[in-house]
Every structure is written in C-alpha cells, then in structure tokens.
Design a protein around this motif. Structure first.
Motif: not given
Length: 164
Positions: A125-126, A132-133
């Motif tokens: 997730l991280e 994605q910025g």
C-alpha cells in the motif's frame, strides 16, 4: 415662543461646554488617585508583549520556519517534527501566569496543528501511494501550547515552548 424655550446651535454648544467642564477638571485627579495604575499598565504591556511573542512565533513557524529571534536558545522549542503548521485557537482565552518577581511567566493556550506523516514503509500500500505521487498523509489535531518566558534587557523571550 418665549426667549427661554428657544434653542439654537450656539446655545447648545455653550451648554455642552459648561456640562463638560467639571468632568475635564476631575479627570487628572481621578488618574492620580490610583497609585497602582503604573504597575497595572506595566503588567498589561507585559501581557501584550508575551501574546505578541506567541503570535509572532506561530507566524514565523508557519512561514519560513526560522523562529530564532523569539527564543533564548535552540533547545527551547519542543515540537514534533510531524507538525507542519500551527493555528491558534482564538475561541479560548489563553492562561498567563507571572512569577512573583515578575521576571518569568508561563503561558497555556490551545491550537489546531496540521501533522504530516511520510510513508516510509515497504508495504504494498505504501509503495502504491508513493508511486502515485502521494508520499505522505496530513491530519489535523488539537494541541496545547505550553510556553515559558523570561524578561531580558531587550524585553521578553521564549525560554521553552512545547506542543502537548
């Protein structure tokens, strides 16, 4: 109409000046009657100076971050590195207590702080959020500003400031 019931601007101004004369004569006597007025004025000026220090510190912290002109030493500021902005809570009155000697003071007030948490982990997730910025998340929290001040030759300075 009789001469006594007739009013014009000139009579009105004369009566106003006559009515104000006793008040003007009493004003200096009333000011001199209070012996502790100078001490109360000095305390009020100290309260405003300390409030100005806190406000100036918050503005500078939110601006360029250089708060060195407000503090006595570099170790005086105890703020979590996640705090990226501070907004004083004006809905509650701050508490200011002076020491008996008048050379130090303690301040407590409320503030809304913005916390910025960076994603530094290695989970999927991280990794996706960094890809994605979005490498960080922000949140808001209520904190208490606790500060201590000391009087110097140049005025008041912050000796300790913490967000609890």
């Amino acid at each position: 109409m009789s001469e006594f019931s007739k009013t014009d601007r000139r009579n009105f101004v004369k009566l106003g000046a006559l009515a104000a004369t006793p008040m003007v004569a009493l004003a200096p006597a009333a000011a001199m009657a209070s012996d502790d007025s100078a001490a109360r004025l000095a305390r009020l000026e100290d309260e405003r100076a300390i409030a100005g220090l806190v406000t100036g510190f918050v503005r500078r912290f939110n601006g360029d971050g250089d708060c060195s002109e407000f503090v006595a030493s570099s170790g005086a500021i105890l703020i979590d590195p996640q705090v990226c902005s501070i907004a004083e809570d004006r809905s509650r009155d701050p508490q200011l207590v002076f020491a008996d000697d008048g050379r130090t003071a303690a301040w407590q007030s409320r503030a809304e702080v913005e916390l910025l948490t960076h994603f530094e982990g290695d989970s999927t997730l991280e990794k996706m959020t960094r890809f994605q910025g979005q490498g960080s998340a922000s949140s808001r929290a209520s904190r208490k500003i606790e500060a201590e001040f000391a009087r110097t030759g140049d005025g008041w300075t912050i000796t300790r400031l913490a967000l609890a």
